[in-house]
Design a protein around this motif. Structure first.
Motif: not given
Length: 505
Positions: A118-133
């Motif tokens: 994910v091409h974003s440096d906002d906070r908790q992006v990785a965790s949020s996208v992984a959780s949604a998946l």
């Protein structure tokens, strides 16, 4: 930004590692590097629970997950991108563009499974996208989600990862490891060009795209106002100049980011980074005004306007380049009868609000708007909703003299100047400083000392606080004392203090 914190209970650690209570006890004795329990985050509701309840042991989730990945016995249960890479690594493949709730992403099929970047440096992006998946059954088979950390690492842009098996745990990952799994250098877009329309059209081998840097909210406000026929030529020039300066700086920052993240790297091999977009510089830099007096005139007229576009533009200018405005530091003092504040307030003239008044109000409730007829400074009074009424105003940049001189300085919530012809003024002050006295806990009131030093020589002089640390030491020492509210320092007292030589040690 950074890796978000996560904490695991004893039961969660056991589940993560696939051990029972005895197995966890054994790990702590077999492996010296096994993470120890840590302090539980502050719980504001703990005081409402059973005081006799024993505090629960918790572990740093990232620390346990990292330890597992680097311990052969548990590597298959640890962080996916921290496990040893296979020796016979088969190069991966690009798997196309994906929209996510947190930003544009690219998928890569690899020997470990699909990795989503994910091409974003906002906070908790990785965790949020992984959780949604994980919550939707992960139909794409993504094993881990990576997001940008916003900094550089040893092999390229720093990454934060979260695995779909444990989406609540984030950890740092290496760009070079993901590139090795992908089998090719990975594309990177500078922050201001991380646009879905650019990232969605990228494919391996594509040439670097040249794209215009999009305007930010401030630039849009200024350009909208610059198109308004209600403002004259000077005002529109001032608005366009600031908008152009914003665009120029943003365009330059994109080129600078590309230089940093496109560097060769810290090792013999260049970093596996492909700079995917660069700023379109066909019209860069946009022209800027040569005549500062025109800009000052334009912003002065905008400050006196009552048009909503002027208010919005002035809010931008106050935060971005206050030196272009005809006002000094924002100041608040209580509405106190029988003080020098009341003496000053008696001459204020009621008026309709201008853009300067609106920015000064900052959406707070206001009793009335005023103008200081001697300095043209906007003033307002707030009601006694939260205590006593308050005067709020911009300090003047200079004082009218008309042959008068400074008679005294009065200290009452700010520094006030009395003059030999009987007037009272808030002391002049530049927009980014403030005037104070007393113990500064290591800092000293050299700003106030500089203002007084200047006005003792010439009451009408514009103050310059860029070198305030060079203020006369005697005046600094005088203002460093804990004077009571309402203390008046006469001209003789101030001149005597200014002549006082520095103390020798």
């Amino acid at each position: 930004m950074g890796v978000s914190s996560s904490y695991l209970s004893k039961a969660e650690v056991q589940e993560l590692l696939g051990v029972n209570v005895f197995g966890l006890w054994r790990l702590a004795r077999k492996y010296d590097e096994f993470p120890q329990p840590t302090d539980k985050p502050h719980d504001p509701f703990a005081k409402f629970r059973d005081k006799n309840q024993e505090p629960e042991e918790v572990w740093d989730g990232t620390a346990v997950y990292r330890w597992a990945a680097r311990t052969p016995e548990f590597a298959h249960r640890g962080a996916v991108l921290l496990r040893p890479l296979p020796e016979d690594l088969v190069p991966g493949q690009w798997a196309g563009y994906q929209d996510t709730a947190k930003g544009p992403a690219l998928d890569w099929h690899t020997a470990l499974g699909t990795i989503r970047m994910v091409h974003s440096d906002d906070r908790q992006v990785a965790s949020s996208v992984a959780s949604a998946l994980a919550e939707t059954g992960n139909p794409a088979g993504v094993v881990t989600v990576c997001a940008l950390y916003g900094d550089m690492s040893f092999t390229g842009p720093a990454l934060v990862a979260a695995d779909t098996a444990h989406p609540g745990i984030e950890y740092e990952a290496e760009w070079g490891d993901v590139a090795a799994l992908a089998g090719q250098a990975l594309p990177w877009w500078p922050h201001l060009l991380r646009l879905p329309q650019l990232i969605s059209t990228w494919e391996p081998g594509a040439p670097r795209a040249a794209a215009e840097v999009p305007p930010n909210a401030n630039e849009k406000i200024l350009r909208r106002a610059a198109r308004n026929d209600a403002f004259d030529a000077d005002a529109r020039t001032a608005l366009t100049d600031m908008a152009n300066d914003i665009r120029n700086r943003r365009t330059t920052s994109v080129a600078h980011d590309n230089e940093i993240f496109g560097k060769r790297g810290y090792r013999e091999k260049p970093n596996p980074v492909v700079i995917a977009a660069e700023p379109d510089t066909a019209r860069h830099p946009l022209p800027l005004a040569d005549d500062r007096q025109v800009l000052l005139s334009g912003w002065r007229k905008l400050a006196l306007s009552s048009h909503p576009d002027a208010v919005a533009a002035l809010e931008v200018a106050v935060g971005r380049e206050p030196d272009l405005l005809p006002y000094g530091a924002l100041t608040e003092v209580p509405d106190r009868p029988g003080t020098i504040i009341e003496r000053w307030a008696r001459r204020l003239a009621l008026c309709d609000p201008t853009a300067a008044h609106a920015v000064l109000a900052d959406d707070d409730r206001v009793d009335a708007f005023f103008l200081d007829p001697l300095t043209d400074m906007p003033v307002l009074r707030t009601p006694a909703d939260r205590g006593e009424p308050t005067w709020r105003f911009y300090a003047p940049l200079a004082l009218p003299a008309n042959g008068a001189e400074l008679a005294s300085a009065v200290l009452h919530h700010t520094v006030w100047i009395t003059t030999s012809d009987g007037h009272v003024h808030p002391a002049p002050c530049t927009p980014t400083e403030h005037l104070w006295w007393g113990n500064g806990w290591g800092d000293r009131p050299s700003e106030a000392a500089t203002v007084i030093d200047t006005l003792l020589n010439d009451l009408s002089a514009a103050v310059d606080l860029r070198e305030h640390f060079n203020a006369p030491k005697g005046l600094v020492a005088l203002f460093n004392e804990e004077h009571k509210q309402g203390t008046e320092l006469t001209r003789s007292t101030l001149l005597q203090a200014r002549m006082r030589p520095p103390r020798t040690r």
